[in-house]
Design an enzyme around this catalytic site. Structure first.
Site, PDB file in Angstrom:
ATOM      1  CD  GLU A  25      -1.046   0.549   3.700  1.00 41.96           C
ATOM      2  OE1 GLU A  25      -1.645   1.637   3.574  1.00 41.96           O
ATOM      3  OE2 GLU A  25      -1.091  -0.138   4.746  1.00 41.96           O
ATOM      4  CB  ALA A 141     -13.789   1.065   4.147  1.00 42.81           C
ATOM      5  CE  LYS A 159       0.587   1.413  14.138  1.00 44.06           C
ATOM      6  NZ  LYS A 159       0.531   2.199  12.938  1.00 44.06           N
TER       7      LYS A 159
END
Ligand code: PSU
Ligand code: MN
Length: 304
Positions: A25, A141, A159
């Protein structure tokens, strides 16, 4: 309609030679880490995937084109850019249609990986259910995407800025397999273990690849979430990171931070409060995930 997808020269070659690919990403670069550590991390993670027998494909939208694989110059541009859009599922098509530029989150990277025929994606942490979601309804999402897009995502757990029990409850409701790699408890990003038992445990890349392929063969939509513990030598124990997270959350509340700004604000604040130690650990776990992602991609390649 032809989709505006651009494959980098390296990814084009990997597709031609059937070299296993691992998607990466770009929001972690633009919104997850400060410059220049973000650029160093992006280069190191790509190198780690190459060293482990696969080809990295970092994903981003540049001037209205979905890029699968970035050149070093493009990585550098993104790492330095200010005010790059953060693109999740809702934003990705709109940004491409408008000719814009943006970094992809876990959800948007999964969509792009599927379009490019890439089955494995390595990152640091996923988005999830934020603390206080019972009043804010702030749920990433990313979780919905895992339920519908057939990509195996390797992360280091969620996290502690999130509500971990609620995040895993939602994943269970959505039918997403959550797999701890090599241990019985779920890892918690900066810490290798947590008090939460993992729904599934697998000890080899081969098992993870086989279960990915079984889902596809059975027509069960959606991906898998692999939670790979940070190496113990690199971890920040929960007793140390816990109070830091509490402080960052209190600061976010006091500043009135909301919506898409929440995750980037908290990451930045935790970086400040730990004098950079959170970032060192973050980079170590991403590299560890790149290694496992490459191993899974190799298994999928040899079997497929
Ligand atoms: N968690 C991290 N680092 C990150 C992110 C999440 O530890 O960089 C990024 C990822 O791109 C993830 C996104 O997909 O934040 C989730 O944002 P949101 O909660 O707004 O969906
Ligand atoms: Mn959110």
């Amino acid at each position: 309609m032809t989709l505006p997808i651009h494959y980098s020269p390296e990814v084009t070659k990997a597709r031609r030679t059937r070299t296993p690919l691992v998607a990466l990403e770009s929001t972690i670069i633009t919104h997850g880490m400060p410059y220049p550590d973000n650029l160093t991390m992006a280069r190191q993670v790509e190198a780690e995937i190459r060293a482990n027998g696969a080809t990295p494909a970092t994903i981003a939208v540049l001037n209205g084109t979905l890029h699968v694989g970035l050149t070093d110059a493009e990585l550098e541009m993104l790492a330095q850019a200010k005010d790059v859009a953060k693109l999740s599922r809702a934003d990705l098509p709109a940004c491409i249609a408008a000719g814009g530029t943006g970094a992809t989150t876990v959800a948007a990277t999964m969509i792009a990986a599927r379009l490019a025929g890439i089955s494995v994606f390595a990152t640091g942490g996923i988005g999830g259910v934020h603390r206080g979601a019972e009043t804010t309804f702030d749920i990433s999402a990313d979780l919905q995407e895992l339920a519908q897009t057939a990509v195996t995502v390797v992360c280091a757990g969620a996290k502690a800025i999130l509500d971990l029990p609620k995040t895993f409850e939602v994943l269970e409701t959505l039918g997403v397999p959550v797999i701890a790699y090599g241990q019985d408890s779920l890892p918690a990003f900066w810490s290798a273990t947590s008090a939460l038992p993992a729904p599934l445990r697998m000890d080899t890349a081969d098992q993870i690849a086989a279960s990915h392929q079984m889902r596809v063969a059975m027509g069960v939509p959606g991906g898998q979430l692999v939670c790979n513990p940070i190496p113990v030598a690199d971890e920040i124990p929960a007793a140390i990171i816990g109070p830091v997270v509490e402080q960052a959350l209190a600061d976010a509340m006091a500043q009135g931070i909301s919506a898409k700004a929440v995750t980037p604000y908290l990451l930045d604040r935790i970086f400040e409060l730990t004098h950079g130690a959170s970032l060192t650990a973050n980079i170590a776990l991403v590299l560890n995930n790149a290694r496992l992602g490459a191993a899974i991609a190799r298994e999928l390649g040899s079997a497929g």
